[in-house]
Design a protein around this motif. Structure first.
Motif: not given
Length: 653
Positions: A87-115
């Motif tokens: 049960n604990e792992l089900k909850k953790r897997a469900y939360l990871a679906r939405f809370l695992v942050k996608l790492e965006v490179p810094a050079e892409f974040l310089q674009d205003d739209t991407v930021a």
């Protein structure tokens, strides 16, 4: 091999069930997936679920290989861990679906739209956290749908009962004459009562507002009086000095103290947000983090010790000034905090004083005495308190004596009543009842008359004698007090002169005492500063002694090294650090040569070895294909035999 594949497939199926909470994109058929992709996907998921291999499996490549091949030491602990925490792992897997942050490179974040999109993504993640917390709180709050439905049904039943009751009352009222008029009057009465309650509430609020306004007015008047007194006794230079001190203190608070506190609060808030964003941690995670913290602390201590041991002349010049600056900064912060606390305490005491003065005025008392008036009042209270204690003791003694006398009176009354009863009984026997009473009355009256006559005579004689004595005493006192009165007049004049001189001397003494007190405070400040400087110099002296000892030790080591290096004895020369390092350099060079030769051999044999490995893999595939063909041929022959036997049986039939 088959058992290993089965275990691996089972683990993959279990993890696929967990992956259903991560999204449909993770659900795949493991039979059509390559082993490397399966291992990569399972390792990613195990990382999200925060699985830690046992202590024996510290090598990541070995764990990955065991996961692909289905090794028992790898699969069994993993299955045990998964099945224990489903049960604990089900909850953790469900939360990871939405809370695992996608790492965006810094050079892409310089674009205003991407930021902007990344910012919206983080805001949505925070909103999801808040909604999930609210959902969990609602789940654990104890309000189930069955209870809510039960409450709704009960409320509907009550509503139906109220509607029926209203209808019955309407039917009863309809039979009464002028019922509409009476209903209208009742409605107006209810409205007026509600209006009366609201007006009473407004009146209460206005009274409280008036009370607070009066308190504010009294506070403002008191402040105005204090300001007037301060202005009367002060000079423009002192006022400007006070204002400069307040400005300096407020500027220090605004520019240094408060921004530092705000920065600390922001850092702590950021750390807490990161802690909240992290998934739930177990006791093992906490112990591991504590161990890492201890390691980092020990490393920091070691680095600081190394830095202190290292001699840097540029730093040694400024170390004393840095220490003094840090001490002054700490003292400044401490004094600012003390001043702020004193101001808060002063404001609280002023509030209490205002409350007490308002209470005293409400009780009908006059203004609160201050200064000498308060001292006189306290002395007066003390004298009254002593008098009160004396009178109280006297009252206690009198009450005790009164109780004793009351008791004796009761006893005497009882005895008198007993004697009177006996006397009355004797008179009744003799036939002369009431004789004693009449005789007593006659005796009492005669005694009173004689006493009155004697008292009149005595009082007349006494009065005449007292008049004569008083006249004689007055004459004697006048004669004896005449010179004393003359001396008293002279002494009074002298006393007035002495009081004037005492007042002048008292004023001089007060001014001198104030000057000496101010000088004493200045000298105390200087002594305190000198003591601090002495302590600082003593610490610098100790630090320089330590550095001197370190330099002496280093110099001694250098002398020993030079002596060993110059010595003709080969054993002594071998002990020298230079010789040791040269030997180690030669050993490392020889080792590097051997490794380069080994690398050369590996590069030369890499191509043939790869070809040989490919040939063995092809041979393995060929043998596997032959085995499958052999198994298929056996199955076909077995099926043909069964068919032939079935045909024979049919022919026999």
């Amino acid at each position: 091999m088959c058992l290993a594949r089965i275990l691996s497939v089972y683990t993959s199926v279990f993890l696929a069930n967990q992956q259903m909470f991560l999204g449909p994109g993770h659900v795949v058929d493991i039979r059509e997936e390559l082993p490397e992709q399966t291992a990569k996907r399972m390792l990613t998921l195990l990382g999200i679920l925060k699985y830690k291999p046992p202590g024996t499996l510290t090598d990541l490549s070995g764990f990955r290989q065991g996961l692909v091949t289905g090794s028992k030491p790898v699969i069994h602990p993993l299955l045990h861990w998964l099945l224990q925490r489903t049960n604990e792992l089900k909850k953790r897997a469900y939360l990871a679906r939405f809370l695992v942050k996608l790492e965006v490179p810094a050079e892409f974040l310089q674009d205003d739209t991407v930021a902007d999109i990344n910012k919206q993504y983080e805001e949505l993640m925070e909103a999801f956290k808040n909604l999930h917390k609210e959902c969990e709180q609602l789940k654990t709050s104890g309000l189930s749908t069955a209870e809510i439905r039960r409450d709704i049904s009960a409320m509907e039943e009550e509503k139906d009962q109220l509607i029926k009751r209203v209808e019955r009352l309407k039917k009863r009222v309809e039979t009464v004459q002028n019922h509409q008029r009476m209903l209208e009057i009742a409605r107006q009465l209810r409205l007026e009562k509600e209006r009366e309650e609201s007006l009473a509430q407004q009146k209460q609020e206005q009274k409280s507002q008036l009370f607070h306004a009066e308190q504010r007015l009294q506070r403002a008047q008191l402040q105005l009086k204090e300001m007037h007194q301060a202005v009367v006794d002060s000079k423009p230079e002192s006022l400007m000095k006070k204002l400069e001190e307040e400005i300096n203190f407020n500027s220090y608070l605004v520019t240094e103290k408060i921004p530092r506190e705000i920065e600390n609060k922001k850092n702590s808030e950021y750390i807490l947000q990161r802690v909240v964003a992290e998934p739930a941690m177990s006791q093992s995670d906490l112990s591991e983090i504590e161990a890492k913290i201890m390691e980092v602390h020990t490393e920091i201590n070691q680095l600081t010790e190394k830095r202190m041991m290292k001699y840097e002349p540029a730093d040694s010049k400024f170390s004393m000034y840095r220490q003094q600056a840090s001490i002054i900064a700490r003292k400044k912060e401490a004094k600012a905090e003390e001043l702020q606390a004193a101001k808060e305490e002063l404001s609280s005491t002023e509030k209490q004083m205002m409350q007490k003065s308002s209470q005293a005025q409400e009780l009908g008392g006059s203004e609160v005495p201050r200064g000498d008036e308060f001292k006189h009042y306290v002395n007066k209270l003390r004298s009254k308190n002593t008098i009160y204690k004396k009178k109280r003791l006297e009252i206690a003694e009198i009450t005790a004596e009164y109780g004793i006398l009351q008791r004796t009176e009761e006893l005497l009354k009882q005895r008198h009543e007993a004697v009177q009863q006996q006397l009355q009984a004797i008179e009744d026997k003799k036939g002369i009842s009431g004789y004693s009473y009449t005789q007593e009355e006659l005796e009492r009256v005669s005694a009173v008359k004689s006493e009155m006559d004697e008292m009149k005579g005595r009082t007349l004689d006494n009065m005449s004698e007292m008049v004569k004595k008083m006249n004689a005493m007055v004459a004697e006192k006048k004669a004896s007090l005449a010179p004393v009165i003359k001396e008293l007049r002279q002494l009074r004049q002298k006393c007035q002169e002495l009081t004037q001189e005492w007042d002048e001397k008292k004023i001089q003494y007060d001014s001198c005492a104030a000057g000496l007190e101010s000088n004493r405070a200045v000298l105390e400040q200087e002594v305190k500063g000198l003591l601090e400087e002495c302590a600082q110099e003593e610490s610098n002296y100790r630090y320089i002694n330590c550095m001197k000892r370190n330099l002496e030790v280093q110099l001694q080591r250098a002398k020993e090294e030079m002596k060993a290096y110059v010595s003709s004895d080969p054993q002594e020369r071998r002990k020298a650090i230079r010789e040791q390092y040269t030997r180690m350099i030669l050993e490392q060079e020889n080792l590097g040569k051997k490794l380069r030769e080994k690398q050369k051999v590996v590069r030369e044999s890499h191509g043939p070895n790869m070809k040989q490995m490919k040939m063995w893999q092809d041979f393995e595939k060929l043998m596997e294909c032959k085995r499958e063909c052999f198994l298929k041929q056996q199955n076909q022959t077995a099926i043909g035999q069964v068919i032939q036997e079935g045909g024979k049986d049919r022919l026999v039939l």
